[in-house]
Enzyme design. Structure first.
Site, short mmCIF file in Angstrom:
data_model
loop_
_atom_site.label_atom_id
_atom_site.label_comp_id
_atom_site.label_asym_id
_atom_site.label_seq_id
_atom_site.Cartn_x
_atom_site.Cartn_y
_atom_site.Cartn_z
N ALA A 99 47.56 20.95 105.77
CA ALA A 99 46.13 20.75 105.75
C ALA A 99 45.61 20.66 107.18
CB ALA A 99 45.79 19.49 104.98
N GLY A 108 50.00 19.04 101.55
CA GLY A 108 48.67 18.46 101.80
C GLY A 108 48.80 17.19 102.61
N HIS A 131 50.31 25.91 107.54
CA HIS A 131 51.54 25.24 107.12
C HIS A 131 51.24 23.83 106.67
CE1 HIS A 131 51.10 23.04 110.74
NE2 HIS A 131 52.31 22.55 110.75
N HIS A 175 57.86 27.26 110.57
CA HIS A 175 56.51 27.46 111.12
C HIS A 175 56.42 27.35 112.64
CE1 HIS A 175 56.55 23.25 109.35
NE2 HIS A 175 56.38 22.98 110.62
N ASN A 176 57.55 27.08 113.33
CA ASN A 176 57.55 27.10 114.80
C ASN A 176 58.64 28.05 115.27
OD1 ASN A 176 55.68 24.99 114.66
ND2 ASN A 176 57.14 23.42 115.27
N ASN A 207 54.88 13.22 111.43
CA ASN A 207 54.56 13.59 110.05
C ASN A 207 55.70 14.33 109.35
OD1 ASN A 207 54.44 15.91 111.41
ND2 ASN A 207 52.32 16.40 110.94
P1 5GP Z 1 53.09 19.59 111.26
O1 5GP Z 1 54.13 20.63 111.06
O2 5GP Z 1 51.93 20.14 112.00
O3 5GP Z 1 53.67 18.42 111.94
O4 5GP Z 1 52.57 19.10 109.82
C1 5GP Z 1 52.37 19.93 108.73
C2 5GP Z 1 51.47 19.40 107.64
O5 5GP Z 1 52.17 18.52 106.78
C3 5GP Z 1 50.26 18.58 108.02
O6 5GP Z 1 49.23 19.39 108.48
C4 5GP Z 1 49.89 17.91 106.70
O7 5GP Z 1 48.97 18.68 105.95
C5 5GP Z 1 51.20 17.85 105.95
N1 5GP Z 1 51.68 16.49 105.75
C6 5GP Z 1 51.79 15.49 106.67
N2 5GP Z 1 52.35 14.40 106.12
C7 5GP Z 1 52.61 14.72 104.82
C8 5GP Z 1 53.22 14.01 103.72
O8 5GP Z 1 53.65 12.87 103.84
N3 5GP Z 1 53.32 14.66 102.54
C9 5GP Z 1 52.89 15.94 102.36
N4 5GP Z 1 53.02 16.52 101.16
N5 5GP Z 1 52.30 16.63 103.37
C10 5GP Z 1 52.18 16.02 104.58
MN MN Z 2 58.00 19.42 113.54
MN MN Z 3 56.28 20.91 111.30
#
Ligand code: 5GP
Ligand code: MN
Ligand code: MN
Length: 464
Positions: free
Chosen positions: A390, A365, A388, A336-337, A216
């Site tokens: 949704a 989001g 950090h 965030h890590n 993501n």
């Molecule tokens: P993580 O750091 O846990 O990998 O992801 C952080 C957050 O990024 C996810 O919980 C999700 O809310 C947000 N996210 C994931 N993909 C996208 C994206 O393509 N666009 C946006 N604006 N937020 C995203």
């Molecule tokens: Mn990451």
């Molecule tokens: Mn991340």
């Protein structure tokens, strides 16, 4: 249904409190979660196990909190965990994407003008992010300074010898923006922790530098849809209707190298004969090893600061090519890590954003939902931490095996402009995979952790 074997769970309509029955002396772990958001027993189990960690040679977990984007983590530590320790650190509680962060810029380009050149922009960015048209050449001195001292050291060396894409950067602007990077982007690292490929003499072209990374991680162009706190937004350079771009990426191969090495070392350093932590997460207590680990973590974190800076510079340079002299200032870059000192001990965040008093907090989001720019309130009870994102509601696997759910509108993909290197990313990372961002943010406003400053809507998202 949440009460798994061996787990005590209580919920007061706002906060879950969990504890392993086997460890009644462990501090209870608390998860802020409104009743309308999903929660998985597995994530609660992981959190309770984290709170129960201790080391036979001393050291303990003092407090554990989790943010509302909380969900199970693949490596045994739940995403959204914040753990306050004394006398020990937990490499697994940061994970391998050390200093993954959200970085936000704004730009004074009318959205219509930008969209009129969409295709030209997308072609250039695809080249840079996916097909190697960017030039990330680095002098070995600049790399060494980066790993040892972070962005300020890198900037000084790069000014003396601007190579590759740095030759086209406004380095003075980067200087001025350095206080908008968390901790100045300057941690005390040790270049010896770099993989050998980065430690060569001369000009180094590191293939993982200025890459988004899988899953993501993203680079997203957005529009500032609404400003809620005018004074703060003004102070941070944010105005309604502006173009914005957000970068979500971390330390790539460097973090993997450091994170994996130290998770193994923590396991190997566990005293022989002592019972293993049931979670498979091993803390480090030996002061020399703790210091060494934190240095290694800081080295990877310094690398991540540059990775995001370059990812954002590629957007900035491309906007300048297409629209002339745009400043596109940095709003904030916040990790965030990461493990940081906290009240005589340490605070490890895994997928949680620092929310200190008056500091920007960036909460994306999804590629089809609103993202939020917030300000922190320094809420000590929440360990000054906010979500950090949704948070994932459905695993990648369940998204890609959705069968009938593959209709665009059911996935929330209608109108979403996702430019992905791998086609499956669109499904795995579809808006429907994530929790609704509204209640995630509202619950943290109610709990006095953050306040709203502005809202952003996605225009296009790049994912590898
Ligand atoms: P993580 O750091 O846990 O990998 O992801 C952080 C957050 O990024 C996810 O919980 C999700 O809310 C947000 N996210 C994931 N993909 C996208 C994206 O393509 N666009 C946006 N604006 N937020 C995203
Ligand atoms: Mn990451
Ligand atoms: Mn991340």
């Amino acid at each position: 249904a949440l009460a798994r074997e061996g787990l005590d769970v209580a919920y007061d309509g706002r906060v879950y409190t969990v504890r392993l029955q086997a460890d009644p002396h462990a501090p209870p772990a608390e998860v802020l979660l409104p009743p309308d958001l999903p929660v998985e027993g597995k994530a609660l189990q992981q959190l309770a196990a984290l709170a129960a960690l201790h080391h036979p040679d001393g050291g303990r977990v003092k407090q554990v909190r989790a943010t509302p984007d909380f969900h199970p983590g693949d490596s045994g530590v739940a995403i959204g965990s914040v753990v306050h320790t004394e006398g020990l650190v937990v490499p697994g509680a940061v994970g391998t994407d050390i200093n993954c962060s959200m970085r936000l810029h704004v730009a004074d380009i009318p959205v219509d003008a930008f969209l009129a050149r969409r295709d030209a922009f997308v072609e250039r960015m695809k080249g840079h992010y996916f097909f190697g048209t960017r030039d990330v050449a680095q002098g070995s001195r600049a790399l060494e300074a980066l790993l040892r001292d972070g962005l300020p050291g890198w900037l000084l060396e790069t000014e003396g010898q601007p190579l590759g894409m740095a030759a086209r950067m406004e380095l003075g602007q980067l200087h001025r923006e350095s206080d908008r990077v968390y901790l100045g982007g300057a941690l005390e690292g040790d270049p010896a922790w770099a993989p050998t490929g980065l430690r060569r003499e001369g000009v180094v072209r590191d293939p993982s530098l200025a890459t988004i990374g899988g899953g993501n991680h993203f680079v997203e162009v957005q529009r500032v849809e609404a400003v809620v706190d005018r004074a703060r937004a003004w102070a941070w350079g944010v105005r309604e209707g502006q173009l914005a771009f957000m970068v979500h990426s971390g330390s790539r191969d460097m973090g993997k190298h450091v994170g994996r090495t130290w998770q193994e070392r923590a396991r190997a350093a566990w005293p022989t004969g002592a019972p293993h932590p049931g979670s498979g997460i091993f803390p480090l207590a030996d002061p020399t090893k703790v210091r060494e680990y934190l240095k290694a973590e800081a080295t990877a974190a310094n690398y991540a600061f540059l990775n995001r800076l370059l990812l954002a510079e590629l957007v900035r340079q491309t906007l300048r090519e297409l629209f002339g002299d745009v400043e596109a200032p940095l709003v904030y870059d916040v990790p965030h890590n990461i493990t940081l000192p906290w009240e005589g001990g340490w605070l490890a965040r895994k997928g949680a954003c620092p929310a200190e008093e008056d500091q920007p907090v960036i909460i994306p989001g999804s590629m089809g939902a609103t993202s939020y720019l917030m300000r922190g309130l320094g809420n000590a009870k929440a360990l000054a931490s906010a979500s950090h994102g949704a948070g994932r509601a459905h695993s990648r696997f369940s998204m890609s095996r959705g069968g009938a759910k593959h209709r665009e509108e059911d996935l929330g993909l209608t109108g979403v402009d996702c430019i992905a290197l791998r086609a499956e990313r669109r499904i795995e990372e579809a808006p429907a995979a994530y929790k609704p961002i509204g209640p995630v943010v509202a619950s943290q406003v109610d709990a006095d952790i953050i306040r709203e400053v502005a809202r952003l809507r996605p225009l296009m998202t790049f994912k590898a």
